[in-house]
Design a protein around this motif. Structure first.
Motif, PDB file in Angstrom:
ATOM      1  N   ALA A 123       0.821  -1.206   0.000  1.00 43.72           N
ATOM      2  CA  ALA A 123       0.000   0.000   0.000  1.00 43.72           C
ATOM      3  C   ALA A 123       0.859   1.262   0.000  1.00 43.72           C
ATOM      4  N   ALA A 124       1.921   1.258   0.816  1.00 47.84           N
ATOM      5  CA  ALA A 124       2.786   2.432   0.903  1.00 47.84           C
ATOM      6  C   ALA A 124       3.472   2.714  -0.428  1.00 47.84           C
ATOM      7  N   ASN A 125       3.890   1.677  -1.124  1.00 44.64           N
ATOM      8  CA  ASN A 125       4.482   1.876  -2.447  1.00 44.64           C
ATOM      9  C   ASN A 125       3.445   2.384  -3.446  1.00 44.64           C
ATOM     10  N   ASN A 126       2.237   1.862  -3.354  1.00 44.89           N
ATOM     11  CA  ASN A 126       1.176   2.329  -4.249  1.00 44.89           C
ATOM     12  C   ASN A 126       0.881   3.809  -4.031  1.00 44.89           C
ATOM     13  N   LYS A 127       1.004   4.259  -2.777  1.00 41.18           N
ATOM     14  CA  LYS A 127       0.613   5.619  -2.408  1.00 41.18           C
ATOM     15  C   LYS A 127       1.799   6.554  -2.210  1.00 41.18           C
ATOM     16  N   GLN A 128       3.025   6.069  -2.442  1.00 41.33           N
ATOM     17  CA  GLN A 128       4.231   6.881  -2.249  1.00 41.33           C
ATOM     18  C   GLN A 128       4.269   7.469  -0.829  1.00 41.33           C
TER      19      GLN A 128
ATOM     20  N   ALA B  85       9.642   2.209  -0.080  1.00 41.19           N
ATOM     21  CA  ALA B  85       8.728   2.841   0.881  1.00 41.19           C
ATOM     22  C   ALA B  85       9.331   2.941   2.271  1.00 41.19           C
ATOM     23  N   TYR B  86      10.471   2.290   2.506  1.00 43.98           N
ATOM     24  CA  TYR B  86      11.055   2.321   3.852  1.00 43.98           C
ATOM     25  C   TYR B  86      11.776   3.652   4.059  1.00 43.98           C
ATOM     26  N   PHE B  87      11.486   4.319   5.176  1.00 42.15           N
ATOM     27  CA  PHE B  87      12.077   5.635   5.438  1.00 42.15           C
ATOM     28  C   PHE B  87      13.553   5.496   5.796  1.00 42.15           C
TER      29      PHE B  87
ATOM     30  N   LYS C   6       5.793   6.655   3.379  1.00 39.13           N
ATOM     31  CA  LYS C   6       6.949   6.077   4.052  1.00 39.13           C
ATOM     32  C   LYS C   6       6.545   5.274   5.295  1.00 39.13           C
ATOM     33  N   LEU C   7       7.328   4.241   5.577  1.00 41.71           N
ATOM     34  CA  LEU C   7       7.136   3.387   6.747  1.00 41.71           C
ATOM     35  C   LEU C   7       8.488   3.100   7.378  1.00 41.71           C
TER      36      LEU C   7
END
Length: 438
Positions: A79-84, A116-118, A86-87
């Motif tokens: 989801a984070a990659n789809n939405k640009q 997506a990883y901060f 960060k996690l």
């Protein structure tokens, strides 16, 4: 020529590093154990709401023995990659025991290079909830993963945490006041002094705290009156490196700012709560001013007020209406003096308004109208910004309506929350709050 080239490369590096250091991201803490039923679309819905509030990412609190971590994390990162978005991980060393070093390394190696990883520069950011007894593990963890390590070790002093030699910064979970007085930045300054230069500080911000989970031996509250807006003003004055909001979805401790979601309420049954004290107690209003606060934090300047609006919050029951449920104000396990809960909170409707100029406010409780005032106003009279105030219940019950007017015209109005009542769920006080917005 060579010297000019290397000078140019160095200037680009320094500029890039300064931008990394000055980004001032704002994150929200997410309890992954509450979202076992989430599909990718559920994560995307929450991410959309967070992004609309200018939140940069989620801090994923994960317990060591949670068998659902695998599918939950896979869905979150998709989801984070789809939405640009960060996690990064907060390894919880208390919920289900300490994390084995090898499992921490495996997770950071699996996800640390994900887009997506901060990252702090090129280093994957990693935090914890407690775990100072396992500090020695992080020498190997950092060596094998390159992690930038900023734990919450609030159970020991900031100076002792720095003295372990493994931290690149610290996060504090001390987001609530001790006793009936409002919060100060004195604890934050303790962290800043211990960290010195070269290490980062994540400042905590929370809107509320109440928990009654007998299965976890938890039943206390901390003062939340005026906390949210006061704390954001402290962020603007203190200027930390990062901000972490406590929390997005910890319904069991009543400091959620994310939406109510039936898929995340299993904790109330598994921890033997006497009732679901988050039910109908929406906190969405606490997100209303976040774009203003976060823009001000990142830019260091006063943003324009593009939409005048209002927020109101209150507890649904007067403090002495029903039995207190065994809840204490403060918690002796934190070295605090325990008090009756009604001595820490006030029977009031609290309101704040984001305005371009001064206005008037009134509060109706069950049709009984009081003219309120804004006791806290932006610096420099007549300025745009957040105005705060409150009025007492005054033995009134019923629907709450907060109306902000200027020159006889309504500017913003908050209504639609649960009415104030002396009838309590299961005969026990609900010390949680409802927070709505215009």
């Amino acid at each position: 020529m060579k010297q000019a080239f290397f000078s140019f490369i160095l200037s680009l590096f320094l500029l890039s590093w300064s931008q990394v250091r000055a980004a001032k991201e704002v994150f929200a803490h997410v309890i992954v154990g509450n979202v076992n039923a989430f599909a990718v679309a559920d994560w995307e819905g929450d991410i959309d709401l967070a992004k609309a509030s200018l939140i940069d990412g989620f801090v994923l609190n994960i317990a060591a023995k949670d068998t659902n971590n695998g599918p939950s994390l896979d869905a979150a990162f998709q989801a984070a990659n789809n939405k640009q978005f960060k996690l990064f991980f907060s390894f919880d060393y208390l919920a289900e025991g300490p994390w084995p070093k090898e499992q921490v390394i495996q997770l950071l190696q699996k996800f640390g290079n994900d887009t997506a990883y901060f990252k702090q520069g090129t280093q994957p950011f990693a935090s914890t909830f407690e775990g100072p007894a396992n500090s020695a593990d992080w020498t190997d963890i950092k060596a094998q993963t390159g992690a930038f390590f900023v734990p919450d070790w609030s159970s020991i002093s900031a100076a002792d945490a720095v003295a372990t030699g493994v931290v690149d910064g610290l996060f504090s979970f001390n987001a609530w006041p001790d006793g009936p007085t409002n919060i100060s930045t004195a604890p934050d300054q303790t962290f800043r002094d211990a960290l010195g230069t070269g290490k980062v500080y994540i400042m905590p911000v929370a809107p509320w705290f109440f928990t009654n989970l007998p299965g976890f031996n938890k039943n206390w509250l901390w003062r939340g009156d005026e906390l949210w807006d006061d704390r954001w003003q402290q962020v603007l004055d203190f200027k930390p490196d990062f901000v972490e909001i406590l929390t997005w979805n910890d319904y069991g401790e009543s400091h959620y700012i994310g939406p109510l979601n039936d898929k995340e309420f299993g904790l109330f049954a598994s921890a033997n709560a006497p009732f679901n004290y988050a039910d109908k107690m929406a906190h969405d209003g606490w997100r209303k001013f976040l774009p203003f606060y976060i823009d001000a934090f990142k830019s260091g300047t006063q943003p324009q007020v593009t939409e005048e609006s209002a927020v109101a919050y209150y507890r649904p029951n007067p403090a002495l209406a029903c039995q207190n449920g065994g809840t204490t104000g403060n918690n002796k396990d934190f070295g605090q003096t325990e008090l009756p809960p009604d001595q820490l909170v006030e029977d009031k409707v609290f309101y704040s308004a984001l305005l371009n100029s001064p206005a008037e406010v009134s509060v109706s409780i069950g049709g009984n109208v009081q003219n309120g005032t804004f006791s806290k106003t932006p610096a420099g009279g007549g300025q745009a910004g957040v105005y705060q105030g409150s009025v007492g219940f005054k033995n009134s019950t019923g629907e709450v309506v907060v109306t902000v007017t200027r020159g006889g015209q309504t500017v913003a109005e908050v209504k639609g929350g649960p009415g104030i009542s002396t009838q309590c769920a299961s005969g026990i006080e609900n010390w949680n709050a409802f927070c709505g917005s215009s």
